[in-house]
Write a protein that holds these residues in place. Structure first.
Motif, PDB file in Angstrom:
ATOM      1  N   MET A 169       0.580  -0.647  -0.526  1.00  0.00           N
ATOM      2  CA  MET A 169      -0.241   0.165  -0.095  1.00  0.00           C
ATOM      3  C   MET A 169       1.000   0.349  -0.027  1.00  0.00           C
ATOM      4  SD  MET A 169      -3.164  -1.284   3.092  1.00  0.00           S
ATOM      5  CE  MET A 169      -3.955   0.642   2.759  1.00  0.00           C
ATOM      6  N   GLY A 170       1.902   1.368   0.519  1.00  0.00           N
ATOM      7  CA  GLY A 170       3.169   2.209   1.042  1.00  0.00           C
ATOM      8  C   GLY A 170       3.590   2.905  -0.439  1.00  0.00           C
ATOM      9  N   LEU A 171       3.952   1.694  -1.430  1.00  0.00           N
ATOM     10  CA  LEU A 171       4.242   1.705  -2.184  1.00  0.00           C
ATOM     11  C   LEU A 171       3.484   2.074  -3.565  1.00  0.00           C
ATOM     12  CD1 LEU A 171       7.259  -1.676  -1.805  1.00  0.00           C
ATOM     13  CD2 LEU A 171       7.149   1.354  -2.119  1.00  0.00           C
ATOM     14  N   GLY A 172       2.037   1.996  -3.268  1.00  0.00           N
ATOM     15  CA  GLY A 172       1.269   2.319  -4.336  1.00  0.00           C
ATOM     16  C   GLY A 172       0.675   0.937  -4.961  1.00  0.00           C
ATOM     17  N   VAL A 173       1.010   0.208  -4.613  1.00  0.00           N
ATOM     18  CA  VAL A 173       0.598  -1.644  -5.568  1.00  0.00           C
ATOM     19  C   VAL A 173      -0.930  -1.887  -4.080  1.00  0.00           C
ATOM     20  CG1 VAL A 173       1.114  -3.544  -6.840  1.00  0.00           C
ATOM     21  CG2 VAL A 173       2.958  -1.764  -5.390  1.00  0.00           C
ATOM     22  N   VAL A 174      -1.756  -0.648  -5.069  1.00  0.00           N
ATOM     23  CA  VAL A 174      -2.732  -1.483  -4.095  1.00  0.00           C
ATOM     24  C   VAL A 174      -3.645  -2.238  -4.222  1.00  0.00           C
ATOM     25  CG1 VAL A 174      -5.072   0.311  -2.407  1.00  0.00           C
ATOM     26  CG2 VAL A 174      -2.892   1.260  -3.681  1.00  0.00           C
ATOM     27  N   LYS A 175      -3.735  -2.416  -5.146  1.00  0.00           N
ATOM     28  CA  LYS A 175      -4.875  -3.607  -5.948  1.00  0.00           C
ATOM     29  C   LYS A 175      -4.176  -4.956  -5.349  1.00  0.00           C
ATOM     30  CE  LYS A 175      -8.407  -6.077  -8.209  1.00  0.00           C
ATOM     31  NZ  LYS A 175      -8.239  -6.970  -7.652  1.00  0.00           N
ATOM     32  N   SER A 176      -2.368  -5.633  -5.129  1.00  0.00           N
ATOM     33  CA  SER A 176      -2.668  -6.252  -5.328  1.00  0.00           C
ATOM     34  C   SER A 176      -2.348  -6.065  -3.268  1.00  0.00           C
ATOM     35  CB  SER A 176      -0.223  -6.318  -4.967  1.00  0.00           C
ATOM     36  OG  SER A 176      -0.150  -6.713  -6.777  1.00  0.00           O
ATOM     37  N   ALA A 177      -1.946  -5.532  -2.298  1.00  0.00           N
ATOM     38  CA  ALA A 177      -2.271  -5.585  -1.278  1.00  0.00           C
ATOM     39  C   ALA A 177      -4.014  -5.280  -1.305  1.00  0.00           C
ATOM     40  CB  ALA A 177      -2.006  -4.319  -0.493  1.00  0.00           C
ATOM     41  N   LEU A 178      -4.913  -5.437  -1.755  1.00  0.00           N
ATOM     42  CA  LEU A 178      -6.497  -5.581  -1.406  1.00  0.00           C
ATOM     43  C   LEU A 178      -6.580  -6.826  -1.803  1.00  0.00           C
ATOM     44  CD1 LEU A 178      -9.432  -4.585  -1.309  1.00  0.00           C
ATOM     45  CD2 LEU A 178      -9.778  -4.523  -4.040  1.00  0.00           C
ATOM     46  N   ASP A 179      -5.235  -7.532  -2.588  1.00  0.00           N
ATOM     47  CA  ASP A 179      -6.000  -9.538  -2.797  1.00  0.00           C
ATOM     48  C   ASP A 179      -5.684  -9.893  -1.645  1.00  0.00           C
ATOM     49  OD1 ASP A 179      -6.904  -8.916  -5.042  1.00  0.00           O
ATOM     50  OD2 ASP A 179      -4.509  -9.043  -6.355  1.00  0.00           O
ATOM     51  N   ILE A 180      -4.004  -9.580  -0.698  1.00  0.00           N
ATOM     52  CA  ILE A 180      -3.556 -10.033   0.218  1.00  0.00           C
ATOM     53  C   ILE A 180      -4.983 -10.224   0.970  1.00  0.00           C
ATOM     54  CG2 ILE A 180      -1.954 -10.117   1.767  1.00  0.00           C
ATOM     55  CD1 ILE A 180      -0.191  -9.033  -0.391  1.00  0.00           C
ATOM     56  N   PHE A 181      -5.790  -8.332   1.474  1.00  0.00           N
ATOM     57  CA  PHE A 181      -6.393  -8.876   2.549  1.00  0.00           C
ATOM     58  C   PHE A 181      -7.592  -9.491   2.651  1.00  0.00           C
ATOM     59  CE2 PHE A 181      -4.045  -4.369   3.260  1.00  0.00           C
ATOM     60  CZ  PHE A 181      -2.937  -4.982   4.001  1.00  0.00           C
ATOM     61  N   MET A 182      -8.118  -9.607   1.075  1.00  0.00           N
ATOM     62  CA  MET A 182      -9.214 -10.009   0.958  1.00  0.00           C
ATOM     63  C   MET A 182      -9.396 -11.935   1.468  1.00  0.00           C
ATOM     64  SD  MET A 182     -11.908  -8.241   0.418  1.00  0.00           S
ATOM     65  CE  MET A 182     -12.808  -9.305  -1.048  1.00  0.00           C
TER      66      MET A 182
END
Length: 889
Positions: free
Chosen positions: A434-447
């Motif tokens: 998320m801090g690097l701006g790769v929000v979609k990949s972060a969202l997949d992990i959180f989901m």
């Protein structure tokens, strides 16, 4: 305390003592546990007899781990040792499954260990029941953890009474530490556990270092970083670890020609008995592969310490291996990677040499994993290292399921490290993305981890807030089910998690619906959700409904007393409600500073509470003195002074952390004057002027206080009371009690005496270095003149009086009324008197300059007063002119 038995010592150290006779079955089980064969222990006949006797009551409709183990009551030393071995095996089996890997054998499940048929209850349902039982302090446990019943078994066994074993208290601490890592937010230890740890201290020096280290890690978990740092240093002393952070010449970049001083940690263990780990048994260490930075600092100096150092013989580039426990201590000192205060341990810049010292000599799988994780955290904010930081974190996650190292090696130092669980590591990776701006990949992990609050934040960053709200609503309505619920074929959530989701929905909703969702969460949890209580209290506080906020903030603080912000809001609400409760506010702010001693605003408000408690009705109630006490007069004055002194100490403590807050300095100045701390009053007045002079000019100087200080310096301390200004009301955390070294019996009501000479010097410096270079006013100049007159510096005193006269606008005219002209005439008469009295002293008996000045001032005033010549007071002007003329003759 009795000495530790060899078996208990082996279990604590996770290293078997070969001198112990393992011929008995019970001791052999202990050896299996130390060797990492937890399945052999948990599936053995003695453990089965302990956990699953044939006569155990079994209720299929209301099954829980606690109800299955109520029959356990150790009656002998052997029974206690069997319980301890089972506790150790169950706890470390849980850690192997969720922390270090690899997975346990399929046959080793909680149901098989407890001899429960899957026909009665499924493994998933039983795991969910155990997760619900681990909810504590209003905080839910992570619901996707595996084989959670093992932790619950260990917790139940740790709560049994032990009379023959010395390490049972220590194991209880370990169990609760793992339990706290399972919760969303850290919660205070139960009172019985905390009380059992009080005074507990192993006599064995080798064990003492481990114990201090583990207690320090718990302090770090509770964000008591200063106390944790002290524990880590004490643990290092117990092991005999010698270390020194120093500098040595070296190169950091590939193209560097000239050597510069580089930070390096010189460290040497007292002993190093642990075998080195082969390269195949350590986690993958990724190379930097940067076009500028070297992989490691190349030291060109063979010595980094001073000649008098005991570590001066060590070569910075070729140091000896450290004992793994010493490596754990060095890593523990680097846990607070965002620390900027030397008082709380190492700062971020100092941590890199500590981590590099551990990485240079891998000794243990878990220790090296923790070192790589800390390096990843330290490198996450640097442009040239952020790529390796993220990839290294991913590599650490990928290694968990592998079997590249023995189980006992992975778990040997697990309690001496703050190693995150598997889901916590993945959460950290997603947060990094998320801090690097790769929000979609972060969202997949959180989901995938079903961390819905973080997933909602990702949707907000993706500008899709409605999608986040829909997820929460679907979970609450049953349209979306979590993994464990899907396995059960049910859409029901446990109460703690459902209440948290309602709070999350309240956070995302508008003001009108927010209160309804929070109240529903509070009722749903049976008034046990700390999140719901804190949310309601903060909402009512923001709406200025302070009377409504207080009960919920009290509930939130009672459920989880480690939340400094809750205590701070509670104190502010007590102060601002319809009928202020100063005693309740004082207690809340005291708890706040006990948790976060750097909360300057809480210290300031604590001081305000003490000052308000100085009122007669409050003082009598607070100290147990009835209002009808006929002898209350002197006693009441003494108590009021004690409250002011407590306020003074609170402000002094708070200013250490809010040095630029001029409002606190102003309050400190006034309270210091009341309690007779005149030197501190001088210092604080100077700070107020420094902070406000550029913006507020002469208004930055409290001229009443300045006059009091001059009077005290010239004639002695005054006893007049000045009322302090209003308290500061801002959001933040609460703080603790006044430090012990400042607690003492209240002094009598009379203010303490000051040394006049030293005070004169301090006040003189205040004028000449702080006030006069920045601001000026007639009253300031007159106060300075009084100080110089008392010191016998006549010329400076005369100049100050003249400056005061010139700075008075009234003397320059024009005057719009006779009254104004009369006041100006009075000022002229005063300055003439001053010139008449001080002039000869400043110039000597033959001096006449003062006469010329006096005649000039009167002449100028007379020329500007031609419209008032018909007034009766004009005779006074003529009298002055005539007198000065005679003196001249």
């Amino acid at each position: 305390m009795a000495p530790f038995s060899a078996v208990e010592r082996s279990l604590i150290l996770a290293s078997w003592d070969n001198s112990v006779d393992a011929s008995s079955e019970l001791v052999q089980l202990a050896k299996y546990c130390v060797d990492g064969d937890y399945a052999a222990v948990l599936t053995s006949a003695p453990v089965a007899s302990l956990l699953a006797p044939a006569s155990r009551p079994f209720n299929t409709e209301n099954i829980s781990v606690g109800s299955l183990l109520v029959h356990i009551h150790p009656r002998s030393a052997d029974d206690e040792l069997l319980c301890l071995v089972t506790l150790c095996a169950a706890l470390e089996a849980f850690l192997q499954t969720n922390w270090t890997g690899p997975d346990l054998p399929d046959m080793c499940t909680p149901l098989s260990v407890l001899k429960i048929s899957p026909d009665f209850v499924s493994e998933e349902s039983f795991n969910r029941t155990a997760v619900a039982e681990l909810a504590y302090g209003g905080e839910p446990a992570y619901h996707l953890a595996s084989r959670v019943a093992f932790l619950r078994i260990a917790q139940i066994l740790a709560g049994l009474p032990y009379t023959h074993l010395d390490t049972a208290t220590w194991w209880s601490l370990r169990v609760w530490t793992v339990h706290l890592y399972m919760l969303d937010e850290p919660v205070a230890l139960p009172s019985d556990v905390s009380s059992s740890l009080t005074g507990y201290r192993p006599a064995d020096p080798d064990l003492l270092s481990r114990y201090l280290l583990e207690v320090g890690l718990v302090d770090h978990l509770f964000h008591s970083d200063k106390q944790a740092a002290e524990r880590f240093v004490e643990a290092a002393k117990a092991t005999g670890l010698q270390y020194e952070l120093t500098g040595a010449l070296g190169k950091r970049t590939k193209f560097q020609i000239q050597e510069h001083s580089q930070l390096v940690l010189l460290a040497q263990s007292k002993t190093s008995n642990a075998p080195s780990t082969g390269t195949a048994a350590i986690p993958e260490t990724l190379a930097l592969n940067d076009d500028t930075l070297l992989e490691h600092t190349q030291f060109t100096s063979s010595s980094g310490a001073s000649q008098n150092s005991i570590l001066g013989h060590l070569d910075p580039g070729n140091q000896p291996e450290l004992d793994p426990l010493d490596q754990c201590i060095l890593l523990a000192m680097c846990l607070n990677v965002r620390n900027t205060s030397p008082a709380h341990g190492l700062t971020n810049e100092q941590m890199a040499p500590y981590v590099a010292r551990v990485i240079s000599h891998p000794r243990n799988w878990s220790v090296h994993t923790m070192a790589l994780l800390l390096r990843s955290r330290l490198e996450s904010n640097r442009t040239r290292t952020v790529e390796r930081s993220t990839l290294q974190l991913q590599a650490l996650i990928d290694q968990m399921p592998t079997s590249d190292s023995a189980v006992d090696e992975r778990l040997r130092y697990i309690f001496d490290l703050a190693l995150p669980s598997k889901w916590q590591l993945e959460r950290e990776l997603a947060t990094r993305m998320m801090g690097l701006g790769v929000v979609k990949s972060a969202l997949d992990i959180f989901m995938r981890l079903e961390m819905w609050e973080e997933a909602v934040q990702c949707y907000a960053l993706l500008e899709m807030p409605d999608a986040g709200i829909k997820i929460v609503r679907d979970l609450l309505s049953g349209d979306r089910v979590e993994v464990d619920e899907r396995m059960r074929g049910s859409s029901a959530l446990d109460k703690a998690r459902e209440a948290k989701l309602w709070c999350l929905l309240g956070d995302l909703s508008g003001v009108e619906e927010r209160e309804k969702h929070y109240l529903h969460a509070w009722a749903l949890s049976g008034n046990t959700s700390g999140r719901a209580a804190r949310s309601l209290g903060a909402m009512y506080f923001a709406l200025k409904r302070f009377d409504d906020a207080v009960p919920y903030l009290e509930h939130g603080a009672r459920i989880n007393p480690l939340m400094a912000r809750t205590w701070f809001l509670l104190g502010c609400a007590h102060m601002q409600r319809g009928h202020p409760d100063w005693k309740g506010a004082r207690e809340a702010f005291a708890r706040c500073v006990a948790i976060d001693e750097e909360h300057g605003e809480a210290w300031s408000n604590l001081a305000s509470c003490y000052l308000r408690m100085g009122d007669t009705d409050v003082v009598g109630t607070d100290v147990g003195q009835g209002p009808d006490d006929s002898d209350g007069g002197p006693r009441r004055e003494e108590l009021q002074y004690a409250h002011r002194l407590a306020a003074f100490r609170a402000l002094r403590q708070g200013l250490k952390f809010s040095y630029d807050n001029w409002k606190m300095w102003e309050n400190y100045m006034l309270v210091a004057l009341e309690v007779g701390e005149l030197h501190e009053c001088v210092r604080s007045l100077g700070r107020v002027v420094e902070e406000r002079a550029e913006r507020d000019g002469a208004a930055s100087v409290d001229e009443d206080v300045l006059d009091r200080l001059v009077s005290a310096a010239t004639r002695g301390s005054s006893t007049t009371t000045i009322v302090p200004s209003a308290p500061v009301h801002t959001h933040g955390h609460d703080l603790g009690v006044i430090p012990e070294d400042e607690e003492q019996e209240p002094a009598p009501a009379a203010a303490p005496t000051q040394t006049p000479g030293s005070l004169v010097g301090r006040v003189n410096d205040l004028f000449e270095r702080t006030i006069l270079p920045r601001v000026s006013s007639p009253r300031i100049f007159k106060a300075y003149a009084r100080l110089k007159t008392a010191s016998g510096e006549w010329a400076d005193a005369l100049k100050a009086h003249l400056d005061a006269y010139r700075a008075t606008p009234l003397t320059n005219g024009p005057w719009d009324s006779v009254a104004a002209w009369n006041q100006a005439l009075h000022e002229v008469e005063e300055i003439v008197d001053v010139l008449r009295n001080l002039g000869p002293r400043a110039e000597g008996d033959n001096g006449s300059k003062w006469k010329l000045q006096a005649r000039g001032l009167v002449r100028t005033f007379a020329s500007r007063s031609k419209y008032f010549q018909d007034e009766p007071e004009w005779a006074r002007v003529e009298a002055m002119q005539e007198e000065l003329k005679k003196r001249d003759d």
